[in-house]
Design a protein around this motif. Structure first.
Motif: not given
Length: 274
Positions: A117-118, A121, A155-156, A158-160, A162-163
């Protein structure tokens, strides 16, 4: 979804995992919808009977806040059979509550978080105050469509990624947990290349199929990717084929990751280190 708050006697428990002395699971259950989830066996031990894994969540409450002095130098993993940043964490903040204890104690336990999960953050203000902490981000593929098939509510990819970037740039030690690797679907080289921009270490775990989720995974692969089903199913048709396939895959990983920090968690044996 059936949501309950339950009284827990303690929140830190002894672990049998190879890289964790203790584990913290602030919740029972998970709602990421991963078709391969090995933790669904927990339903048998948590009073949920025949309730489907993913249809219930228990929020642990009433436990004494842990005194961390006795865990000095020990490794404590958040999230061995649940995601500590599942969507309910937004409301109940059990993981954040516990991280405050770590941040304020000054005890140098080796805290570790494993999540998809993002939401992690959100807690950068605490994470940056905890010595020796590291965060693992779990993902199986960079293909968003395939990820949606196997992890419908997570989450996708790419979200991961980015995290990982955000955590790394904040000075947090980050690792990527490429798990589970689906034969013919998980382009682990692409995942390792993307995650390697931010991760200090790459960990690899193969897809094991056993128990109730074996049929579920095979049925979904057959339905969504019939052209690849026979080759996929063959790997899991015998212990010998399974062993040979993953031994060969481990060799490829070792060659690809030469000179980089990595671990291979295949066959649930002793960890093979770089």
């Amino acid at each position: 979804m059936n949501i309950n708050q339950i009284k827990a006697g303690s929140i830190i428990t002894k672990s049998k995992l190879p890289d964790a002395d203790y584990v913290i699971n602030p919740y029972i259950g998970c709602n990421h919808g991963c078709i391969y989830c090995y933790a669904e066996f927990m339903s048998r031990f948590t009073g949920h009977g025949n309730e489907k894994w993913g249809d219930f969540m228990d929020i642990k409450d009433g436990y004494p806040m842990p005194r961390l002095e006795k865990f000095e130098g020990k490794s404590i993993l958040f999230g061995s059979v649940t995601d500590p940043y599942n969507p309910l964490e937004k409301k109940y903040q059990k993981t954040r509550e516990l991280l405050k204890v770590f941040a304020e104690s000054g005890v140098k336990a080796r805290a570790e978080i494993l999540t998809k999960s993002a939401l992690v953050r959100r807690d950068l203000d605490l994470l940056t105050r905890i010595p020796n902490i590291r965060v693992g981000i779990s993902l199986s593929a960079t293909d968003a469509k395939f990820a949606r098939v196997i992890e419908s509510h997570a989450p996708s990819p790419q979200e991961r990624i980015e995290t990982m970037r955000i955590l790394s740039e904040a000075g947090i030690t980050v690792y990527a947990f490429i798990s589970p690797i689906f034969p013919f679907f998980s382009d682990w080289k692409a995942v390792a290349s993307e995650a390697g921009k931010y991760a200090d270490e790459i960990c690899f775990e193969n897809l094991n199929l056993r128990g109730g989720y074996k049929k579920r995974v095979l049925d979904i692969i057959k339905e969504e990717y019939p052209e690849k089903y026979n080759d996929f199913e063959k790997i899991y048709s015998s212990k010998e084929i399974f062993q040979t396939f993953w031994e060969n895959e481990a060799k490829v990983i070792k060659k690809f990751m030469k000179g980089k920090k990595y671990k291979i968690y295949f066959f649930h044996e002793k960890i093979k280190k770089a």
